[in-house]
Write a protein that holds these residues in place. Structure first.
Motif, PDB file in Angstrom:
ATOM      1  N   MET A   5     -28.906  12.674  76.573  1.00 19.28           N
ATOM      2  CA  MET A   5     -30.015  13.056  75.547  1.00 19.28           C
ATOM      3  C   MET A   5     -30.196  12.046  74.413  1.00 19.28           C
ATOM      4  O   MET A   5     -29.155  11.759  73.869  1.00 19.28           O
ATOM      5  N   LYS A   6     -31.515  11.607  74.064  1.00 16.48           N
ATOM      6  CA  LYS A   6     -31.630  10.997  72.794  1.00 16.48           C
ATOM      7  C   LYS A   6     -31.202  11.584  71.708  1.00 16.48           C
ATOM      8  O   LYS A   6     -31.217  12.927  71.896  1.00 16.48           O
ATOM      9  N   LYS A   7     -30.794  11.030  70.450  1.00 15.08           N
ATOM     10  CA  LYS A   7     -30.602  11.710  69.189  1.00 15.08           C
ATOM     11  C   LYS A   7     -31.533  12.660  68.859  1.00 15.08           C
ATOM     12  O   LYS A   7     -31.271  13.806  68.603  1.00 15.08           O
ATOM     13  N   ARG A   8     -32.637  12.110  68.582  1.00 15.58           N
ATOM     14  CA  ARG A   8     -33.684  12.900  68.230  1.00 15.58           C
ATOM     15  C   ARG A   8     -34.812  12.857  69.208  1.00 15.58           C
ATOM     16  O   ARG A   8     -35.920  11.976  69.313  1.00 15.58           O
ATOM     17  N   PRO A   9     -34.827  13.966  70.245  1.00 17.57           N
ATOM     18  CA  PRO A   9     -35.864  13.852  71.399  1.00 17.57           C
ATOM     19  C   PRO A   9     -37.307  14.272  70.570  1.00 17.57           C
ATOM     20  O   PRO A   9     -37.293  14.819  69.467  1.00 17.57           O
ATOM     21  N   LEU A  10     -38.395  13.790  71.307  1.00 16.64           N
ATOM     22  CA  LEU A  10     -39.688  14.027  70.511  1.00 16.64           C
ATOM     23  C   LEU A  10     -40.364  15.175  71.300  1.00 16.64           C
ATOM     24  O   LEU A  10     -40.217  15.493  72.858  1.00 16.64           O
ATOM     25  N   ILE A  11     -40.781  16.349  70.638  1.00 17.62           N
ATOM     26  CA  ILE A  11     -40.873  17.583  71.287  1.00 17.62           C
ATOM     27  C   ILE A  11     -41.982  18.028  71.169  1.00 17.62           C
ATOM     28  O   ILE A  11     -42.878  17.919  69.790  1.00 17.62           O
ATOM     29  N   LEU A  12     -43.084  18.158  72.071  1.00 17.04           N
ATOM     30  CA  LEU A  12     -44.513  18.693  71.909  1.00 17.04           C
ATOM     31  C   LEU A  12     -44.389  20.213  71.885  1.00 17.04           C
ATOM     32  O   LEU A  12     -43.996  20.623  72.707  1.00 17.04           O
ATOM     33  N   VAL A  13     -45.105  20.931  70.784  1.00 15.23           N
ATOM     34  CA  VAL A  13     -45.063  22.409  70.914  1.00 15.23           C
ATOM     35  C   VAL A  13     -46.338  22.814  70.696  1.00 15.23           C
ATOM     36  O   VAL A  13     -47.365  22.370  70.233  1.00 15.23           O
ATOM     37  N   THR A  14     -46.944  23.953  71.811  1.00 18.09           N
ATOM     38  CA  THR A  14     -48.078  24.321  71.584  1.00 18.09           C
ATOM     39  C   THR A  14     -47.993  25.822  72.200  1.00 18.09           C
ATOM     40  O   THR A  14     -46.854  26.230  71.973  1.00 18.09           O
ATOM     41  N   ASN A  15     -49.139  26.649  72.415  1.00 18.84           N
ATOM     42  CA  ASN A  15     -49.231  27.838  72.238  1.00 18.84           C
ATOM     43  C   ASN A  15     -50.594  28.492  73.115  1.00 18.84           C
ATOM     44  O   ASN A  15     -51.493  27.596  73.282  1.00 18.84           O
ATOM     45  N   ASP A  16     -50.516  29.755  73.267  1.00 22.16           N
ATOM     46  CA  ASP A  16     -52.118  30.259  73.399  1.00 22.16           C
ATOM     47  C   ASP A  16     -52.378  31.365  72.288  1.00 22.16           C
ATOM     48  O   ASP A  16     -53.574  31.679  72.428  1.00 22.16           O
ATOM     49  N   ASP A  17     -51.718  31.661  71.334  1.00 17.90           N
ATOM     50  CA  ASP A  17     -52.086  32.708  70.588  1.00 17.90           C
ATOM     51  C   ASP A  17     -52.568  32.077  69.351  1.00 17.90           C
ATOM     52  O   ASP A  17     -53.208  32.682  68.408  1.00 17.90           O
ATOM     53  N   GLY A  18     -52.592  30.745  69.214  1.00 18.70           N
ATOM     54  CA  GLY A  18     -53.328  29.971  68.181  1.00 18.70           C
ATOM     55  C   GLY A  18     -52.369  29.500  67.111  1.00 18.70           C
ATOM     56  O   GLY A  18     -51.089  29.983  67.162  1.00 18.70           O
ATOM     57  N   ILE A  19     -52.496  28.234  66.405  1.00 15.98           N
ATOM     58  CA  ILE A  19     -51.587  27.508  65.603  1.00 15.98           C
ATOM     59  C   ILE A  19     -50.831  28.218  64.584  1.00 15.98           C
ATOM     60  O   ILE A  19     -49.868  28.012  64.134  1.00 15.98           O
ATOM     61  N   THR A  20     -51.660  29.317  64.011  1.00 16.96           N
ATOM     62  CA  THR A  20     -51.009  30.067  62.816  1.00 16.96           C
ATOM     63  C   THR A  20     -50.224  31.369  63.360  1.00 16.96           C
ATOM     64  O   THR A  20     -49.504  32.130  62.570  1.00 16.96           O
ATOM     65  N   ALA A  21     -49.995  31.563  64.615  1.00 18.58           N
ATOM     66  CA  ALA A  21     -49.349  32.700  65.217  1.00 18.58           C
ATOM     67  C   ALA A  21     -47.851  32.516  64.916  1.00 18.58           C
ATOM     68  O   ALA A  21     -47.192  31.602  64.810  1.00 18.58           O
ATOM     69  N   PRO A  22     -47.247  33.878  64.217  1.00 20.86           N
ATOM     70  CA  PRO A  22     -45.837  34.059  64.102  1.00 20.86           C
ATOM     71  C   PRO A  22     -44.757  33.527  65.173  1.00 20.86           C
ATOM     72  O   PRO A  22     -43.798  32.770  64.905  1.00 20.86           O
ATOM     73  N   GLY A  23     -45.286  33.529  66.316  1.00 19.21           N
ATOM     74  CA  GLY A  23     -44.370  33.057  67.554  1.00 19.21           C
ATOM     75  C   GLY A  23     -44.238  31.375  67.365  1.00 19.21           C
ATOM     76  O   GLY A  23     -43.269  30.990  67.684  1.00 19.21           O
ATOM     77  N   ILE A  24     -45.624  30.795  67.307  1.00 21.73           N
ATOM     78  CA  ILE A  24     -45.500  29.341  67.474  1.00 21.73           C
ATOM     79  C   ILE A  24     -44.667  28.792  66.081  1.00 21.73           C
ATOM     80  O   ILE A  24     -44.136  27.753  66.145  1.00 21.73           O
ATOM     81  N   ARG A  25     -44.661  29.795  65.197  1.00 20.77           N
ATOM     82  CA  ARG A  25     -44.249  28.870  63.693  1.00 20.77           C
ATOM     83  C   ARG A  25     -42.412  29.119  63.907  1.00 20.77           C
ATOM     84  O   ARG A  25     -42.092  28.252  63.544  1.00 20.77           O
ATOM     85  N   MET A  26     -42.243  30.207  64.538  1.00 21.29           N
ATOM     86  CA  MET A  26     -40.703  30.464  64.656  1.00 21.29           C
ATOM     87  C   MET A  26     -40.286  29.175  65.830  1.00 21.29           C
ATOM     88  O   MET A  26     -39.306  28.577  65.562  1.00 21.29           O
ATOM     89  N   LEU A  27     -41.126  28.932  66.930  1.00 21.48           N
ATOM     90  CA  LEU A  27     -40.695  28.067  67.855  1.00 21.48           C
ATOM     91  C   LEU A  27     -40.570  26.424  67.164  1.00 21.48           C
ATOM     92  O   LEU A  27     -39.622  25.794  67.734  1.00 21.48           O
ATOM     93  N   ILE A  28     -41.612  26.398  66.157  1.00 18.41           N
ATOM     94  CA  ILE A  28     -41.503  25.028  65.372  1.00 18.41           C
ATOM     95  C   ILE A  28     -40.320  24.950  64.610  1.00 18.41           C
ATOM     96  O   ILE A  28     -39.537  24.169  64.627  1.00 18.41           O
ATOM     97  N   GLU A  29     -39.934  25.947  64.004  1.00 19.18           N
ATOM     98  CA  GLU A  29     -38.598  26.184  63.104  1.00 19.18           C
ATOM     99  C   GLU A  29     -37.392  25.397  64.120  1.00 19.18           C
ATOM    100  O   GLU A  29     -36.680  24.947  63.791  1.00 19.18           O
ATOM    101  N   VAL A  30     -37.344  26.207  65.053  1.00 19.40           N
ATOM    102  CA  VAL A  30     -36.124  26.112  65.916  1.00 19.40           C
ATOM    103  C   VAL A  30     -36.379  24.656  66.662  1.00 19.40           C
ATOM    104  O   VAL A  30     -35.307  23.957  66.547  1.00 19.40           O
ATOM    105  N   MET A  31     -37.296  24.052  67.019  1.00 19.68           N
ATOM    106  CA  MET A  31     -37.498  22.670  67.444  1.00 19.68           C
ATOM    107  C   MET A  31     -37.159  21.638  66.458  1.00 19.68           C
ATOM    108  O   MET A  31     -36.562  20.554  66.689  1.00 19.68           O
ATOM    109  N   LYS A  32     -37.459  21.958  65.085  1.00 17.68           N
ATOM    110  CA  LYS A  32     -37.159  21.068  64.009  1.00 17.68           C
ATOM    111  C   LYS A  32     -35.696  20.575  63.961  1.00 17.68           C
ATOM    112  O   LYS A  32     -35.289  19.747  63.523  1.00 17.68           O
TER     113      LYS A  32
END
Lengths: 256, 256
Positions: free
Chosen positions: A1-28
């Motif tokens: 694995m590269k040191k800093r992988p490039l991660i694409l994050v998406t969802n279907d509930d919309g960009i402001t949904a708490p679920g994707i915001r948490m996913l972004i937090e973890v992926m960061k």
């Protein structure tokens, strides 16, 4: 694995949904994050794409740590396609979709915009995971599953994914301490039994709301439904070669 | 087979498309026909369903021989669901979808509203077939494939379909006399390589059209793409259990 992988994050509930915001937090915590997600709810859009109308892509700043966050007027699958062609201009190391507010277990995988985004990434040769929490509430507690999301993503990055396979991960609506572990499962054979709700609009015209009951007819203890009902996180490997190979032989006996 | 089977007809190009009108003509020779089809084009809607807005269902008379013909404001999958619950109030003997104006071979099956309608019927335990002609023109000549549509439907009614399997039938753009026969195939491993077309609207805002190139990376002579390119009708048995069973063992070695 590269040191800093490039991660694409998406969802279907919309960009402001708490679920994707948490996913972004973890992926960061894992890598460099690019977000391209729908500008409005796109649940149950399946693998729909926008061919007969135009798409808008808006650079937004919801998370001040991120340089590349875009909202898109299209479906989840559109988001993946436009991210590859217009934003990343290439392939990320992984695509994660969700965390969906609500289950995508069993046959729900087929209707799910969250999972269709993951499948689209997989079809483009990108390792992909869809995450869903069995809690439809906007205020669902995603903190309880945070460590699972991270460890599953890290394993996918380290181990790699088999060609043609993406992961459908569902979390039971439980506190972290109550979750018993992770089970690799098959998709349960369950169906929705529809019951449309007929109403009359103020102009006297009949209209309908889609409504129904989820019925699990599958008693197997190797299914995602069984795992979730018994306190486990379910992971189903999902393929997009839909060929029913076992049916080919019989069809060859048909006389046209 | 019953003397007069009950046949549900739907599509994704809309209820007035020449493809569905031809399909209705053929089905009238076989059984009693119920039509529930979208009131507008719904191509590439995949398995989308309408959960966040209302549905309208309008009794229409396009074919004077038919008592039960309805246009629906929803997606192809909505049409199948509402036909079962509100029109037929039960299950037809078979559901046929199409004839699509354009190919649904290879991975196109995943985006296709035509095939998703067939899959939805299958999920409800109804034998189902999606028909597509590899010709996107509104004026495509469906007469050439008429006898194939009839014989395939009759075989499905006589032989029955395996549980969990629906058929994806694609016709080459050829005259009847040029078609070499029918081949049972697997789904070719092909992809769309996207190239979004960026434009500026009259108000100075950028927007995009989804556009792309279909690339077949699959050299197999057992695929639908091969069959169509060589003058055959392709039939792919399609399943909606998406579990990649072959990937379960490897996933069980992951350490979370």
């Amino acid at each position: 694995m590269k040191k800093r992988p490039l991660i694409l994050v998406t969802n279907d509930d919309g960009i402001t949904a708490p679920g994707i915001r948490m996913l972004i937090e973890v992926m960061k915590e894992i890598g460099d994050v690019v977000v391209v997600a729908p500008n409005s709810p796109q649940s149950a859009m399946g693998h729909a794409i926008t061919v007969n109308s135009t798409l808008y892509l808006e650079k937004v700043t919801i998370d001040k740590d991120l340089d590349t966050e875009y909202s898109c007027s299209g479906t989840p699958v559109d988001c993946v396609k436009i991210a590859i062609d217009q934003i990343i201009k290439g392939k990320p190391d992984i695509c994660v979709s969700g965390i969906n507010h609500g289950s995508n277990s069993a046959t729900n995988v087929i209707y799910s915009g969250t999972m269709s985004a993951a499948v689209e990434a997989g079809m483009n040769g990108i390792p992909a995971i869809g995450f869903s929490l069995c809690n439809f509430s906007w205020n669902a507690n995603f903190d309880e599953i945070r460590s699972f999301v991270k460890s599953i993503t890290l394993q996918a990055l380290e181990r790699g994914m088999q060609n043609g396979v993406v992961l459908n991960v569902n979390f039971p609506k439980l506190a972290f301490s109550e979750i018993k572990g992770i089970k690799i499962c098959r998709q349960a054979n369950a169906t929705w039994v529809e019951k449309f709700d007929e109403r009359t609009n103020p102009h006297g015209k009949k209209y309908y709301w889609l409504s129904g009951t989820f019925e699990n007819h599958d008693n197997g203890e190797d299914t995602d439904e069984w795992a979730l009902a018994h306190g486990y996180v379910s992971i189903v490997p999902v393929q997009y070669d839909l060929t029913a190979y076992h049916a080919i032989q019989q069809l060859n006996t048909w006389e046209f």
